[in-house]
Motif scaffolding. Structure first.
Motif: not given
Lengths: 139, 105
Positions: A13-14, A16-17, A20, A38-39, A41-42, A45-46, A49, A53, A58, A108, B22-23, B53, B56
């Protein structure tokens, strides 16, 4: 103009940032607005993730990210080799989640669809999932 | 991600900064659940002024807290949301159930 980049990270999970931010840094080679950035990157990220997940639940795995642009269209492909999606149509329904107890919002794919121009999902149970998204950059 | 808490009566003001994904949303959830289960909190105010930022996963975390606070008969308010974050609040449907302050960023 044409360019591409490939990135591979463990399904943590670390990352994810990191992913993006990296896709964002690559995207600024185009004449991109703050909203478009921003769109993207979001949406990224989805997708990442989801791989962590749901694809790998995980556990250990690899997430691959390929970004390419031709002229003003950015295409981003995110691949995992996890459990795959049984019913893609159901997975893409707003609010549908296989993990309601983990406070997953089930939004998502809806976010990816809304924030990008095109979204396609290919998946095979036991093999993994490939999410491909496209967005025309208007600047 | 950083979180600062300020209690005004029964209202907990949650000042978030950085990125909510999520993190990081798990940490926010754990901190808020501790506060809510203390019994001193009825209402929540999320201050998004310094949030750069959110995806969801943040929405999932907020829906969870909304359910807890509603069960206590309280209210959840969200203030100082940037236009970018406003978009995700809009499509999630949260704008229909939470109270969004008039003050914009």
């Amino acid at each position: 103009m044409e360019n591409y980049m490939k990135l591979e990270v463990p399904a943590k999970s670390c990352n994810e940032s990191f992913v993006r931010a990296t896709v964002g840094a690559f995207s600024v080679q185009l004449d991109i607005s703050i909203e478009e950035l921003s769109d993207i990157k979001t949406a990224v990220s989805e997708a990442v993730t989801n791989s962590i997940v749901h694809g790998y639940e995980n556990m250990k795995g690899i997430v691959k990210i390929v970004c390419r642009f031709i002229e003003d269209v950015m295409e981003i492909e995110i691949t995992d080799y996890g459990k795959g999606i049984e019913d893609i149509g159901q997975a893409m329904q707003p609010l549908f989640t296989t993990q309601p107890d983990s406070e997953r919002s089930g939004m998502g794919f809806t976010v990816m669809e809304t924030f990008m121009d095109e979204l396609s999902v290919r998946s095979a149970v036991g093999e993994g999932t490939v999410v491909t998204m496209k967005k025309k950059i208007r600047g | 991600m950083d979180i600062k808490l300020e209690c005004i009566g029964q209202t907990l003001v949650v000042k978030l900064s950085g990125e909510i994904d999520h993190h990081t949303s798990g940490d926010i959830r754990d901190i808020l659940d501790r506060e809510i289960s203390s019994g001193n909190v009825t209402n929540l105010v999320f201050d998004f002024d310094r949030v750069t930022f959110m995806d969801s996963s943040g929405i999932g975390m907020m829906v969870g807290r909304y359910k807890q606070i509603s069960a206590l008969g309280g209210k959840v308010m969200v203030i100082r949301v940037s236009p970018q974050l406003d978009k995700i609040f809009e499509i999630s449907g949260l704008k229909k159930i939470l109270d969004f302050g008039k003050e914009k960023r």
